[in-house]
Design a protein around this motif. Structure first.
Motif, PDB file in Angstrom:
ATOM      1  N   ILE A 411      41.618  30.367  55.575  1.00  0.00           N
ATOM      2  CA  ILE A 411      42.178  31.702  55.388  1.00  0.00           C
ATOM      3  C   ILE A 411      41.876  32.183  53.980  1.00  0.00           C
ATOM      4  CG2 ILE A 411      44.319  33.037  55.231  1.00  0.00           C
ATOM      5  CD1 ILE A 411      45.492  31.185  57.346  1.00  0.00           C
ATOM      6  N   LEU A 412      41.236  33.344  53.882  1.00  0.00           N
ATOM      7  CA  LEU A 412      41.052  34.021  52.604  1.00  0.00           C
ATOM      8  C   LEU A 412      42.241  34.960  52.490  1.00  0.00           C
ATOM      9  CD1 LEU A 412      37.220  34.734  52.868  1.00  0.00           C
ATOM     10  CD2 LEU A 412      38.395  32.697  52.028  1.00  0.00           C
ATOM     11  N   GLY A 413      43.270  34.503  51.740  1.00  0.00           N
ATOM     12  CA  GLY A 413      44.600  35.047  51.888  1.00  0.00           C
ATOM     13  C   GLY A 413      44.911  36.356  51.214  1.00  0.00           C
ATOM     14  N   GLY A 414      44.024  36.897  50.373  1.00  0.00           N
ATOM     15  CA  GLY A 414      44.307  38.168  49.738  1.00  0.00           C
ATOM     16  C   GLY A 414      43.796  38.216  48.316  1.00  0.00           C
ATOM     17  N   PHE A 415      44.178  39.271  47.608  1.00  0.00           N
ATOM     18  CA  PHE A 415      43.725  39.511  46.240  1.00  0.00           C
ATOM     19  C   PHE A 415      44.866  39.205  45.278  1.00  0.00           C
ATOM     20  CE2 PHE A 415      43.055  42.138  42.490  1.00  0.00           C
ATOM     21  CZ  PHE A 415      41.705  41.962  42.229  1.00  0.00           C
ATOM     22  N   ASP A 416      44.626  38.287  44.358  1.00  0.00           N
ATOM     23  CA  ASP A 416      45.628  37.889  43.377  1.00  0.00           C
ATOM     24  C   ASP A 416      45.828  39.020  42.358  1.00  0.00           C
ATOM     25  OD1 ASP A 416      47.230  36.675  41.486  1.00  0.00           O
ATOM     26  OD2 ASP A 416      46.000  34.874  41.293  1.00  0.00           O
ATOM     27  N   LEU A 417      47.035  39.559  42.304  1.00  0.00           N
ATOM     28  CA  LEU A 417      47.337  40.682  41.416  1.00  0.00           C
ATOM     29  C   LEU A 417      47.761  40.251  40.016  1.00  0.00           C
ATOM     30  CD1 LEU A 417      49.392  42.883  43.914  1.00  0.00           C
ATOM     31  CD2 LEU A 417      47.057  43.313  43.119  1.00  0.00           C
ATOM     32  N   SER A 418      47.966  38.968  39.808  1.00  0.00           N
ATOM     33  CA  SER A 418      48.586  38.508  38.568  1.00  0.00           C
ATOM     34  C   SER A 418      47.750  38.798  37.329  1.00  0.00           C
ATOM     35  CB  SER A 418      48.888  37.007  38.653  1.00  0.00           C
ATOM     36  OG  SER A 418      47.698  36.264  38.877  1.00  0.00           O
ATOM     37  N   ALA A 419      46.423  38.792  37.438  1.00  0.00           N
ATOM     38  CA  ALA A 419      45.585  39.038  36.264  1.00  0.00           C
ATOM     39  C   ALA A 419      45.615  40.502  35.850  1.00  0.00           C
ATOM     40  CB  ALA A 419      44.154  38.588  36.531  1.00  0.00           C
ATOM     41  N   ASP A 420      45.545  41.402  36.820  1.00  0.00           N
ATOM     42  CA  ASP A 420      45.482  42.831  36.526  1.00  0.00           C
ATOM     43  C   ASP A 420      46.857  43.472  36.380  1.00  0.00           C
ATOM     44  OD1 ASP A 420      42.515  43.337  36.703  1.00  0.00           O
ATOM     45  OD2 ASP A 420      42.850  42.503  38.697  1.00  0.00           O
ATOM     46  N   TYR A 421      47.847  42.882  37.032  1.00  0.00           N
ATOM     47  CA  TYR A 421      49.214  43.418  36.970  1.00  0.00           C
ATOM     48  C   TYR A 421      50.192  42.270  36.718  1.00  0.00           C
ATOM     49  CZ  TYR A 421      46.981  47.425  39.243  1.00  0.00           C
ATOM     50  OH  TYR A 421      46.137  48.479  39.551  1.00  0.00           O
ATOM     51  N   PRO A 422      50.138  41.676  35.524  1.00  0.00           N
ATOM     52  CA  PRO A 422      51.011  40.523  35.236  1.00  0.00           C
ATOM     53  C   PRO A 422      52.498  40.860  35.334  1.00  0.00           C
ATOM     54  CG  PRO A 422      49.967  41.343  33.231  1.00  0.00           C
ATOM     55  CD  PRO A 422      49.285  42.012  34.376  1.00  0.00           C
ATOM     56  N   GLU A 423      52.837  42.130  35.144  1.00  0.00           N
ATOM     57  CA  GLU A 423      54.241  42.523  35.215  1.00  0.00           C
ATOM     58  C   GLU A 423      54.821  42.387  36.621  1.00  0.00           C
ATOM     59  OE1 GLU A 423      51.850  46.351  35.861  1.00  0.00           O
ATOM     60  OE2 GLU A 423      51.689  44.469  34.755  1.00  0.00           O
ATOM     61  N   LEU A 424      53.947  42.242  37.631  1.00  0.00           N
ATOM     62  CA  LEU A 424      54.417  42.099  39.015  1.00  0.00           C
ATOM     63  C   LEU A 424      54.710  40.649  39.375  1.00  0.00           C
ATOM     64  CD1 LEU A 424      52.045  44.593  40.889  1.00  0.00           C
ATOM     65  CD2 LEU A 424      54.314  45.005  39.899  1.00  0.00           C
ATOM     66  N   GLY A 425      54.451  39.729  38.477  1.00  0.00           N
ATOM     67  CA  GLY A 425      54.719  38.317  38.762  1.00  0.00           C
ATOM     68  C   GLY A 425      53.703  37.730  39.723  1.00  0.00           C
ATOM     69  N   ASP A 426      54.142  36.776  40.544  1.00  0.00           N
ATOM     70  CA  ASP A 426      53.250  36.088  41.488  1.00  0.00           C
ATOM     71  C   ASP A 426      53.067  36.958  42.726  1.00  0.00           C
ATOM     72  OD1 ASP A 426      52.935  33.758  39.888  1.00  0.00           O
ATOM     73  OD2 ASP A 426      54.925  33.105  40.508  1.00  0.00           O
ATOM     74  N   SER A 427      52.213  37.965  42.597  1.00  0.00           N
ATOM     75  CA  SER A 427      52.044  38.940  43.670  1.00  0.00           C
ATOM     76  C   SER A 427      50.647  38.879  44.258  1.00  0.00           C
ATOM     77  CB  SER A 427      52.335  40.353  43.157  1.00  0.00           C
ATOM     78  OG  SER A 427      53.678  40.448  42.744  1.00  0.00           O
ATOM     79  N   LEU A 428      50.568  39.265  45.522  1.00  0.00           N
ATOM     80  CA  LEU A 428      49.348  39.138  46.302  1.00  0.00           C
ATOM     81  C   LEU A 428      49.150  40.400  47.120  1.00  0.00           C
ATOM     82  CD1 LEU A 428      47.087  37.204  47.467  1.00  0.00           C
ATOM     83  CD2 LEU A 428      48.779  36.510  49.179  1.00  0.00           C
ATOM     84  N   LEU A 429      47.936  40.933  47.107  1.00  0.00           N
ATOM     85  CA  LEU A 429      47.603  42.106  47.914  1.00  0.00           C
ATOM     86  C   LEU A 429      46.926  41.637  49.195  1.00  0.00           C
ATOM     87  CD1 LEU A 429      47.665  45.261  47.746  1.00  0.00           C
ATOM     88  CD2 LEU A 429      45.253  45.115  47.062  1.00  0.00           C
ATOM     89  N   ILE A 430      47.472  42.010  50.332  1.00  0.00           N
ATOM     90  CA  ILE A 430      46.928  41.558  51.620  1.00  0.00           C
ATOM     91  C   ILE A 430      46.482  42.763  52.442  1.00  0.00           C
ATOM     92  CG2 ILE A 430      48.263  39.430  51.705  1.00  0.00           C
ATOM     93  CD1 ILE A 430      50.227  40.880  53.579  1.00  0.00           C
ATOM     94  N   CYS A 431      45.579  42.512  53.364  1.00  0.00           N
ATOM     95  CA  CYS A 431      45.010  43.572  54.199  1.00  0.00           C
ATOM     96  C   CYS A 431      44.695  43.002  55.572  1.00  0.00           C
ATOM     97  CB  CYS A 431      43.733  44.115  53.554  1.00  0.00           C
ATOM     98  SG  CYS A 431      42.793  45.258  54.584  1.00  0.00           S
TER      99      CYS A 431
END
Length: 453
Positions: A411-431
């Protein structure tokens, strides 16, 4: 396979004719400190057989499995006929149609592409494509500066815009002395309207509005467009073309509509292909047609009254004096545009709407399934198109690695948002597009639950 036909004797004779002692002398005007030196990481030349084996090995390094990444590159179903037609010799080997009398087929296809894109975006004119969505945005900003004579050399960009688009935009306009003002993200995952309203009227040339935005959320495009217009700024829309099958076109945003619309055409018949090639599109109001980069194909009649097609506008440095060119970097991605035109023709308006609706539905179902897992929650509460941000109880990078290593079906589970939006914490963009089945969604839910135990 292409090869270099010149022998060492041929090269020696050519150097002798121009009185150059060796090949390096051709570049002696480049200062030594600017030269890269030996290319240590470039392997020695290979035979055709060795190159073929190397490239097959590289191709097999691509990880196969269920992709839920999105983030600007989407896995949609492409009817088999699309690339069967696109790779016919008449299209596959065609070059830029400078000679209209010999290129009527290609010109007609480009004209049909332009017509489809203006219909989708609700604009008056379209060019015949760009490199990709990010560079199309940069060209749109430059276009707005040229059209806005009393501009302040400043563009307002929300942080809800794709982070890679923002990086490319900065890279391409910084040298033009155009400043970028970023608008923050509000608590719902959309552009902070109050921050836009606080900007002084006349202080910026254009506002960029993504729809849907990078988090998949729907922006309040009508309000943002009207605020920008009231402050004397132009509006540049960045859109997903598939979403326009079900959403209001940018030409109808607010009281007057957007001025320029751009985006990436990858969802229209271009496979993921390890990241490219893709293509960008750019449409605009008629009043800005002279500021458009690239080329425009027009429909006309010949002396006998028969319809025909020709390159109506060519604003590139190859066609006019370099100092007078509208753009020195843009071109078109003709083969990808061919595929997109055929793809849209086969699906039609109803087919595109079904693709969009199924993608929205599947993403919502996936988000609901994943949020059944303890500790997994949505980051924002705004309605979304076919992407959504979720927060995990563990670092995203490790979770994604574990999902990719799933034995039954990676499973390619999504896009890790932590590098570009560190203020969001351990967040993941899924589609989840129309290609995903209920079983695929459950498989992701079960695999993620197992990883988070």
């Amino acid at each position: 396979m292409p090869f270099i036909p010149h022998t060492e004797t041929d090269v020696a004779n050519m150097l002798s004719a121009i009185k150059a002692p060796n090949f390096d002398a051709l570049f002696d005007e480049i200062p030594a400190e600017l030269r890269c030196g030996p290319l240590a990481h470039v392997p020695a030349r290979l035979t055709e057989m060795e190159v073929a084996r190397l490239m097959h090995g590289r191709a097999h390094q691509d990880r196969h499995g269920l992709s839920f990444i999105g983030a600007g590159a989407y896995e949609h179903h492409i009817p088999a006929a699309v690339w069967e037609i696109t790779t016919r010799g008449e299209f596959y080997s065609a070059y830029t149609p400078y000679q209209a009398e010999a290129s009527q087929g290609t010109l007609q296809l480009l004209y049909e592409f332009q017509s489809m894109m203006t219909a989708l975006t609700g604009m008056d004119v379209s060019n015949a494509s760009m490199y990709d969505g990010a560079s199309a945005l940069a060209e749109s900003v430059l276009m707005a500066e040229r059209a806005h004579k009393d501009g302040k050399r400043k563009v307002v960009v929300p942080r809800t815009l794709h982070p890679l688009y923002r990086k490319v935009l900065f890279a391409l306009i910084d040298a033009q002395k155009i400043d970028i003002v970023e608008l923050p993200v509000d608590g719902s995952g959309r552009t902070d309207r109050a921050a836009l309203e606080a900007l002084q009227a006349g202080s910026f040339t254009s506002l960029v509005i993504p729809q849907p935005n990078f988090f998949g959320a729907y922006e309040d495009v009508d309000a943002l467009t009207d605020i920008a217009r009231a402050k004397g700024a132009m509006v540049i829309a960045v859109v997903n073309p598939v979403s326009l099958a079900v959403l209001k076109p940018p030409g109808e945003w607010g009281a007057t509509g957007a001025d320029i619309v751009c985006g990436d055409g990858q969802p229209l018949g271009a496979p993921l292909s390890s990241g490219g090639p893709y293509f960008g599109f750019l449409t605009a109001k008629q009043e800005f047609v002279r500021q458009m980069p690239g080329r425009i194909v027009g429909r006309t009649v010949d002396l006998d009254g028969k319809p025909g097609f020709t390159l109506t506008l060519q604003a590139r440095e190859q066609h006019i004096r370099r100092s007078k060119a509208t753009s020195n970097i843009c071109t078109n991605q003709g083969l990808l545009v061919t595929a997109a035109t055929i793809h849209m023709s086969l699906l039609g308006a109803e087919g595109l709407a079904r693709v969009a609706s199924a993608s929205v539905r599947h993403t919502e179902e996936l988000a609901n399934l994943l949020c059944e897992i303890p500790g997994v929650t949505r980051v924002f509460d705004a309605p979304v198109f076919h992407e959504v941000a979720i927060r995990l109880p563990r670092p995203v990078g490790a979770v994604l690695s574990a999902l990719a290593a799933t034995e039954a079906l990676a499973i390619l589970g999504g896009f890790d948002l932590s590098a570009d939006y560190p203020e969001l914490g351990d967040s993941l963009l899924i589609c989840a597009t129309e290609t995903k089945t209920p079983a695929d969604l459950r498989h992701y839910r079960d695999a993620l639950a197992a990883v988070l135990i």
